[in-house]
Design a protein around this motif. Sequence first.
Motif, PDB file in Angstrom:
ATOM      1  N   LYS A 134     -25.564  36.304  -2.544  1.00  0.00           N
ATOM      2  CA  LYS A 134     -24.842  36.137  -1.203  1.00  0.00           C
ATOM      3  C   LYS A 134     -24.226  35.121  -0.965  1.00  0.00           C
ATOM      4  O   LYS A 134     -23.217  35.053  -0.449  1.00  0.00           O
ATOM      5  N   LYS A 135     -24.797  33.937  -1.339  1.00  0.00           N
ATOM      6  CA  LYS A 135     -24.286  32.472  -0.978  1.00  0.00           C
ATOM      7  C   LYS A 135     -22.904  32.400  -1.734  1.00  0.00           C
ATOM      8  O   LYS A 135     -22.013  31.855  -1.088  1.00  0.00           O
ATOM      9  N   HIS A 136     -22.931  32.982  -3.127  1.00  0.00           N
ATOM     10  CA  HIS A 136     -21.546  32.725  -3.581  1.00  0.00           C
ATOM     11  C   HIS A 136     -20.689  33.899  -3.387  1.00  0.00           C
ATOM     12  O   HIS A 136     -19.559  34.061  -4.111  1.00  0.00           O
TER      13      HIS A 136
ATOM     14  N   GLY B  63     -30.263  36.322  -2.696  1.00  0.00           N
ATOM     15  CA  GLY B  63     -29.662  35.032  -1.686  1.00  0.00           C
ATOM     16  C   GLY B  63     -28.647  34.274  -2.642  1.00  0.00           C
ATOM     17  O   GLY B  63     -27.592  33.844  -2.053  1.00  0.00           O
ATOM     18  N   TYR B  64     -28.939  34.208  -3.845  1.00  0.00           N
ATOM     19  CA  TYR B  64     -27.976  33.466  -4.869  1.00  0.00           C
ATOM     20  C   TYR B  64     -26.587  34.072  -4.543  1.00  0.00           C
ATOM     21  O   TYR B  64     -25.670  33.518  -4.453  1.00  0.00           O
TER      22      TYR B  64
ATOM     23  N   GLU C  83     -29.773  25.401  -9.275  1.00  0.00           N
ATOM     24  CA  GLU C  83     -29.622  26.602  -8.899  1.00  0.00           C
ATOM     25  C   GLU C  83     -28.966  27.568  -9.933  1.00  0.00           C
ATOM     26  O   GLU C  83     -29.318  28.576 -10.268  1.00  0.00           O
TER      27      GLU C  83
ATOM     28  N   GLU D 142     -27.364  41.479   7.001  1.00  0.00           N
ATOM     29  CA  GLU D 142     -26.316  40.523   6.876  1.00  0.00           C
ATOM     30  C   GLU D 142     -25.269  40.536   5.725  1.00  0.00           C
ATOM     31  O   GLU D 142     -24.029  40.457   6.044  1.00  0.00           O
TER      32      GLU D 142
ATOM     33  N   PRO E  22     -16.164  28.849   2.853  1.00  0.00           N
ATOM     34  CA  PRO E  22     -16.908  28.838   1.667  1.00  0.00           C
ATOM     35  C   PRO E  22     -15.918  29.161   0.281  1.00  0.00           C
ATOM     36  O   PRO E  22     -14.831  29.601   0.489  1.00  0.00           O
TER      37      PRO E  22
END
Length: 625
Positions: free
Chosen positions: A500-502, A497-498, A463, A531, A575
Amino acid sequence: MAPISTWNLFTVKRDLLKAHYDCSSRGLRQSAKWSAEMSYALSSIQIPPEEDPHFTQENPDSMKEWDKYLLAKSYFDVQEYDRAAYFSQDCVSPKTHFLHLYSRYLSGEKKKLDDMVDTVVPGEKVRNEALKPLRAELQKEHLQKSLDGYLLYLYGVILKRLQLQKQAIEVLCEAVHKEPLHWGAWLELATLIIDREMLSTLSLPNHWIKEFFLAHAYLELQLNEEALDIYTRLQEVGFLASTYLKAQVSIAYHNMREVDQAIEGFQALQKVDPYRLDNTDIFSNLLYVKEMKVELSFLAHQCCETDKYRVQTCCVIGNFYSLRSQHEKAVLYFQRALRLNPNYLSAWTLMGHEYMEMKNTQAAIQSYRQAIEVNRRDYRAWYGLGQTYEMLKMPFYCLYYYRLAQQLRPNDSRMMVALGEAYEKLDKLQEAKKCYWKAHSVGDIEGMALIKLAKLYDKLGEEEQAAAAYSDYVRDVEFRRGIEREEQSSAFRFLAGYYKKHGRLEEAYENAQKCTEYSETREEAKALLREIAQLRSIQENGAMQSGSTFCFLNLICINTKESSQSVVKIEGEMPRPYNPLPLLSFIIDASNLTTVKSNYQWKTMVLYQEDLIYSFRPTIHHLDV
C-alpha cells in the motif's frame, strides 16, 4: 588398504571367527557378539574345520593353566568377579592374565555402581577404586613391552576412565595395531575422537576392519553422508544380510532427520530380527517424533516381553509414557535404565528432556551435564542445556551452550535458529541475522528461520529485505501445505502495508484480504481494506481528470471566528511514482475548492481546484483562529 570391492571374503570370515573365539574366551561379550553377527552375515561362505580357530590347539602356556582358566571363566560368566580374579592371580598365559586384570576392573565398576544411591542428582562422584592400582601395574608391563593387544585395550580403557585422554588414544592405537580384530578397542578409540581432523591424523593399521571403524566414527561425528557411503559399499560387497549394518544405516537417516526412511529401516530390521533390542531406544525416539502412539505402544510391549531389565527396554517404555504426557512415570523408567547402566547416554538425555517438561530446571541441568560426561559429542545435551538456561533467562549461558551444540551440528538449522534467538536477546542483531540466514540456507527443518529473519529486517528498518523475506516465507508455507503457521498473519499484515505504501494496491488488497482470515489481524485488515478501496477510487478519479495529478497530504482545517469561511492549510509531498516533487505547504481558501468528501472525520479527503486534485490523509487537525 585394499578397496572394499577387492576384499577376500573367505579371509574376512576366518578373521571374524578368530575374533569371536578370542573375545569370548576373554569375557569380551559385546565384541564377541559383533564378530558372530558379522560372521553370520557371511553364512554363504564355508570355512573348513581345520582352519576354524575354535578347533585349533591352545598354546602350551594356556594348556598348563587350563583348569584355572576354566574355573576363573566360570566365575566371570556369573559375574563373581572377585572370585575370578582370585583364582587367576598367579597365571602368566596371555588369556588368563587378561581375565584376571579384567575381572579386577569389572569388580571395581560393579562396586561403584552399588555405591551410587541416587543416579539423578549425585553428591560426590563415586569412583572405581581399582583404577589406580591397575594403571600402575599395567604401566609397568607396558614399559616392559609385555602387553598384547587385549591388555593394551584394557590399559587404554583405564586411562580413559582416569581422564588421561591423550595417553588413552596412544595406547588404544597401539592396541588396534597389535590386535586389529578386537572391535571393542576400535569402539573405545572412536569415543575419544572429537573431529574429522583428529581422525585423519591417527595412525591406524591397514586392515579390512578399519572401514567399519571409519564408518562408525563418521556417524559419531555427524558426518552421515560419508558413513552412508561406506555402509552402502559394505552391503554391496557381501554384508547385505548384516543386522548391524542395517541398524547403522537407519541411525544415519535418523541423524539426517530423514525420519520416514529411518523408521522404514528399523521396521525392516524388526522383521529380520524380531527379538533384537539394540538401538530400539533410537527407534522409539523416531516413533515419538512422529507421534505414532500405536506403533510405540507395540514396541514397548514387545521389548518388555523380550527383556524388561535391559536399558533399551526402559528407555522405550519411558518414551511411551512421555508421549502420553505422563512425565513422572517416564522419569522413573529412565532412572531404572541408569541404575542398570549409569553410562547409558540416551537415558541421561531423555531424562533431561522430561525434567524440562516438568519445569524442574535444576534436575534437567544435572541430567544434561551427566550426559556430556558420558559423551561430549552429544549435541542434544548441549542443546538441552541451552534451552534450560534460556528458560532461566540467563542469555549468556544460553548462548555458550547453543554455540557448542551448533559446532557439533553445523548444518542443523535448529541449532542456528536457537543461536540466532540467543544473539537477538542480547541485542546482537547483525550476528542474529547471519544465523537466521544460514539456517535458511542449509535447509530450514522447522520453517522458522525466514519469519524470524523477516521480523529482524523489519526491526532494523531494512524494508526491502523484510518484504522479500516475508514473501519467501509465505511461499514456503504454501509449499508445506497442512502446516499451521501463526506467524502467517504478521507476514500478510506487513506485506499489505508495504505494498500500500508503494502504491501497489492489487498486492496490498490480496494480502489484506488474507489478514481477515486471522482473528488477531482481522479488524486491522478491515480498516486497511477500506483505505485501499478509497485509494483505488482516487486513482480512478484522477485518471478521469485531464492532466490531473494526485498526492497524499496532511490537511489542517482552520475555522475562523470572524466568518464561517474555512481556510485550509495543505502540506505534504507526492508519493511514488511521482517523486521527486517539492514539499507542498500553503494555505488556500476552502471556498475555491470543490469538496468531494466534506466530512472531516473521513480518513481521506479529495479536493478539486482548477485542474488539480488534492487528496489529504490521514491526520486532520481542527484549529480555532
